[in-house]
Design a protein around this motif. Structure first.
Motif, short mmCIF file in Angstrom:
data_model
loop_
_atom_site.label_atom_id
_atom_site.label_comp_id
_atom_site.label_asym_id
_atom_site.label_seq_id
_atom_site.Cartn_x
_atom_site.Cartn_y
_atom_site.Cartn_z
N PHE A 284 -2.05 -8.23 -11.78
CA PHE A 284 -2.36 -7.88 -9.70
C PHE A 284 -1.22 -8.02 -8.97
O PHE A 284 -1.16 -9.57 -8.70
N TRP A 285 -1.06 -7.62 -8.46
CA TRP A 285 -0.70 -7.94 -7.02
C TRP A 285 -1.32 -8.88 -5.79
O TRP A 285 -2.32 -8.29 -5.56
N MET A 286 -1.44 -9.90 -5.87
CA MET A 286 -2.44 -10.68 -4.47
C MET A 286 -1.97 -10.20 -2.74
O MET A 286 -0.21 -10.83 -3.37
N GLN A 287 -2.46 -10.87 -1.69
CA GLN A 287 -2.09 -11.42 -0.41
C GLN A 287 -3.03 -12.10 -0.46
O GLN A 287 -4.00 -12.26 -0.49
N LYS A 291 -7.53 -10.82 -3.94
CA LYS A 291 -7.08 -9.03 -4.29
C LYS A 291 -6.90 -7.87 -3.31
O LYS A 291 -7.83 -8.04 -2.63
N MET A 292 -6.09 -7.36 -3.75
CA MET A 292 -5.69 -6.52 -2.81
C MET A 292 -6.57 -4.87 -2.95
O MET A 292 -5.76 -4.37 -3.88
N THR A 296 -12.11 -4.49 -0.96
CA THR A 296 -13.18 -5.70 -0.25
C THR A 296 -11.36 -5.39 1.64
O THR A 296 -11.70 -6.31 2.09
N GLY A 297 -11.06 -4.64 1.28
CA GLY A 297 -10.61 -3.85 2.35
C GLY A 297 -9.59 -4.59 3.15
O GLY A 297 -8.78 -4.96 3.84
N ALA A 298 -8.11 -5.67 1.95
CA ALA A 298 -7.56 -5.95 2.01
C ALA A 298 -6.09 -5.73 1.53
O ALA A 298 -4.98 -5.84 1.76
N ALA A 299 -6.36 -4.06 1.64
CA ALA A 299 -4.38 -3.44 0.62
C ALA A 299 -3.85 -3.42 1.55
O ALA A 299 -3.09 -2.94 3.54
N VAL A 300 -3.06 -3.09 1.19
CA VAL A 300 -1.16 -3.49 1.69
C VAL A 300 -0.77 -1.59 1.45
O VAL A 300 -0.97 -1.30 0.48
N ASN A 301 0.00 -1.31 2.36
CA ASN A 301 0.30 0.14 2.81
C ASN A 301 1.71 -0.04 2.42
O ASN A 301 2.92 0.28 3.31
N PRO A 302 1.77 0.73 1.49
CA PRO A 302 3.18 0.51 0.37
C PRO A 302 3.75 1.21 1.51
O PRO A 302 5.04 1.04 1.20
N LEU A 303 3.21 2.64 1.53
CA LEU A 303 4.46 3.68 2.86
C LEU A 303 5.07 2.95 3.48
O LEU A 303 6.49 3.06 4.01
N ASP A 304 4.69 1.44 4.06
CA ASP A 304 5.88 0.94 5.16
C ASP A 304 6.35 0.42 5.18
O ASP A 304 7.91 0.54 5.44
N LEU A 305 6.36 -0.45 4.10
CA LEU A 305 7.82 -0.80 3.48
C LEU A 305 8.79 0.27 2.33
O LEU A 305 9.73 0.58 3.67
N ILE A 306 8.37 1.54 2.06
CA ILE A 306 9.49 2.97 1.45
C ILE A 306 9.95 3.64 3.19
O ILE A 306 10.82 3.63 3.03
N VAL A 332 5.90 -9.95 2.53
CA VAL A 332 6.81 -9.46 3.34
C VAL A 332 8.18 -10.27 3.37
O VAL A 332 9.20 -9.94 3.08
N GLU A 333 7.72 -11.56 3.44
CA GLU A 333 9.12 -12.37 3.81
C GLU A 333 10.01 -12.56 2.10
O GLU A 333 11.55 -12.41 2.04
N GLN A 334 8.79 -12.26 0.84
CA GLN A 334 9.64 -12.71 -0.51
C GLN A 334 10.56 -10.97 -0.77
O GLN A 334 11.54 -11.22 -1.17
N PHE A 335 10.16 -9.96 -0.24
CA PHE A 335 10.55 -8.49 -0.03
C PHE A 335 11.73 -8.71 0.29
O PHE A 335 13.23 -8.75 0.46
N MET A 336 11.78 -9.07 2.03
CA MET A 336 12.97 -8.99 2.95
C MET A 336 14.26 -10.34 1.91
O MET A 336 15.08 -10.29 2.38
N VAL A 337 13.46 -11.32 1.49
CA VAL A 337 14.32 -12.11 0.61
C VAL A 337 15.58 -11.17 -0.16
O VAL A 337 16.85 -11.50 -0.52
N ARG A 338 14.58 -10.74 -0.92
CA ARG A 338 15.59 -10.18 -2.65
C ARG A 338 16.26 -8.71 -1.95
O ARG A 338 17.14 -8.89 -2.13
N TYR A 339 15.73 -8.02 -0.33
CA TYR A 339 16.67 -7.83 -0.57
C TYR A 339 17.81 -7.69 0.10
O TYR A 339 18.61 -6.75 0.15
#
Ligand code: MSP
Length: 512
Positions: A284-287, A291-292, A296-306, A332-339
């Motif tokens: 699972f992807w956790m935030q 659990k997202m 639980t209402g804690a969903a990340v919208n993937p479209l934002d990053l795409i 998002v920080e880890q996403f930015m590091v890899r990007y």
């Protein structure tokens, strides 16, 4: 040609898709593309799980018919998967006639065989999980675990599938098919689960409580339990295509036990079909440890990053970050590091250095390598090691490690450039320096071609763009494309390529 049939879980379309849904489809797509590259004839099925209480409730809330509701939400999921470049061959919806027919045929056959019987059900029901519960599911303090949501007590006549009768068969099957579940430790968990006696499975819901489902062919006062309906998509999607059994059903860890590891193989066995060859269970992807999910209402919208960083950056991150089978924290920080460090600096820079310098020093036409010295040999050795690992890593779903190795090769290539310093060689008129310059240009272009070929199944569009910038049309045999050679000699390159641009403003944290 070896055939390879792979499926994803079909998503509940009672809300919008989130990162977890997207990850599973990207992972399955990476495997499907990898198998195609390896020469298999792949059939890739995904789809939408459209029946059940949750969908009925969501449609009612909006005051529309369930069919109109799922038509809209399934289209939203499908649009996301098209956007994510998911190379599915078929998208099945459980409201389609082709699926309903198979569900009815299977139910009727099992009923005729005496595998399904009617009895009174007394117990508890969780609407959120669409699942019957027992006393043993309660917490020590007598309450129900939060994942079940609201739990109601019910007494009703229902139809049951004889699951219990197959318990020993399943245990034996798992013990004799050690590779049924990947990762292996999950198979042990299932065997552990099977130490407790199974109950027969209630496969009906009275129509007065739930209308939105497939009517039982032998009693139209009932509709089919949504899991019994949904699992059969893997079969109904290929019933006339000759692909059964599936090579892999790719699923998340939350739906392994009991649906996929217990109900599913037993349903198939009772019906007279072999189980899928294997279940691939991702984490699972956790935030922040939670659990997202929609509930639980804690969903990340993937479209934002795409939108902000492009499809391939998003696909790259998901595959690079997660070790298949384990959980990963999403930030998002880890996403930015890899990007920034891996895509923009390591890959994007290398490609642009190769293109710019070829334009500047060689009139935009890639020269042949002429000298092989220690620096070239060292880089070739890094590549050979990387290449040798790619197939075994892909075959065992260790795509994150394969990408890590490819990044190491890119880093080595960038440091090769720094050591060769072509900008200095370009200023010299010495024939030896000119030969070294041509060698450097050829070497870094070839290294770029190889690295993006290694990433083809993860970043298909970017790889293609880079091939085009190098004026290159790849051959059809992927493994042959991984050989270091002279394929780019004489190619006319573009002067530059915008690949992974720096964001204009820092990424906003993904929507919570
Ligand atoms: N409809 C059922 C599956 C039926 S398959 C015959 C279902 N749907 S779901 O929409 O809830 O989940 C679809 C898939 O997404 C599941 O495999 C689930 O594990 C996965 N994920 C949902 N949330 C997730 C994360 N946060 N992270 C990774 N995957 C997750 O279950």
């Amino acid at each position: 040609m070896k055939s390879f049939y792979i499926t994803t879980a079909i998503d509940y379309v009672n809300g919008s898709p989130h990162l977890g849904h997207a990850y599973e489809k990207v992972l399955t797509d990476v495997i499907a593309r990898f198998r195609r590259q390896m020469g298999d004839q792949v059939h890739f099925l995904t789809g939408a799980d459209e029946h059940g209480q949750k969908v009925q409730a969501s449609a009612r809330k909006q005051g529309i018919e369930p069919q109109a509701y799922v038509d809209a939400t399934a289209a939203e999921f499908r649009a996301l998967y098209d956007r994510l470049n998911i190379s599915y061959d078929d998208f099945i919806r459980t409201t389609e006639p082709r699926h309903k027919k198979v569900v009815c045929d299977v139910l009727q056959k099992l009923f005729d065989q005496g595998e399904i019987y009617q009895a009174e059900y007394r117990g508890f029901y969780s609407t959120r999980q669409e699942q019957f519960l027992q006393e043993k599911d309660r917490l020590p303090d007598g309450t129900w675990p939060e994942i079940f949501g609201e739990v109601t007590a019910i007494v009703e006549q229902n139809y049951f599938f004889r699951l219990k009768k197959y318990q020993d068969w399943l245990i034996d099957y798992l013990k004799t098919h050690e590779d049924f579940i990947f990762p292996k430790y999950r198979q042990k968990q299932v065997i552990e689960f099977l130490k407790e006696p199974l109950n027969d499975l209630c496969i009906s819901r009275p129509r007065e409580r739930l209308e939105w489902g497939i009517a039982l062919p032998f009693d139209s006062n009932y509709v089919t339990y949504v899991w019994f309906d949904a699992l059969l998509n893997y079969y109904s999607g290929v019933v006339d295509k000759g692909f059964w059994p599936a090579d892999f059903n790719v699923i998340g860890k939350d739906i392994l036990v009991p649906p996929h590891a217990v109900y599913w193989p037993i349903m198939l066995h009772a019906f007279g079909l072999p189980p899928p060859k294997a279940l691939l269970v991702h984490g699972f992807w956790m935030q922040s440890g939670a659990k997202m999910s929609k509930s639980t209402g804690a969903a990340v919208n993937p479209l934002d990053l795409i939108d902000q960083f492009g499809v391939d950056a998003f696909r790259y991150f998901l595959i690079r970050e997660m070790n298949v089978g384990q959980d990963s924290e999403f930030t998002v920080e880890q996403f930015m590091v890899r990007y920034n460090s891996e895509l923009a600096n390591n890959l994007g820079n290398l490609v642009n250095r190769a293109l710019n310098m070829t334009t500047k020093f060689a009139g935009g036409v890639l020269p042949a390598a002429e000298v092989i010295e220690e620096l070239e040999l060292e880089l070739l050795a890094v590549w050979t090691k990387t290449r040798d690992e790619l197939v075994p890593l892909g075959e065992t779903f260790q795509f994150h490690t394969a990408l890590e190795r490819t990044m190491t090769f890119l880093t080595a290539t960038n440091s090769y450039i720094d050591k060769r310093a072509p900008w200095k060689l370009g200023k010299s008129t010495e024939p030896k320096d000119q030969a070294l310059l041509r060698t450097t240009l050829a070497t870094i272009a070839e290294a770029s071609r190889l690295a993006v070929t290694a990433m083809l199944h993860v970043t298909p569009a970017s790889t293609q763009k880079i091939y085009e910038a190098f004026g290159y049309t790849p051959g059809t045999e992927w493994q042959a494309e991984l050989e270091w050679g002279t394929k780019l000699n004489g190619a006319k390159v573009s002067p530059a390529l915008v690949l992974f641009p720096r964001p204009e403003k820092p990424a906003a944290p993904a929507k919570a």
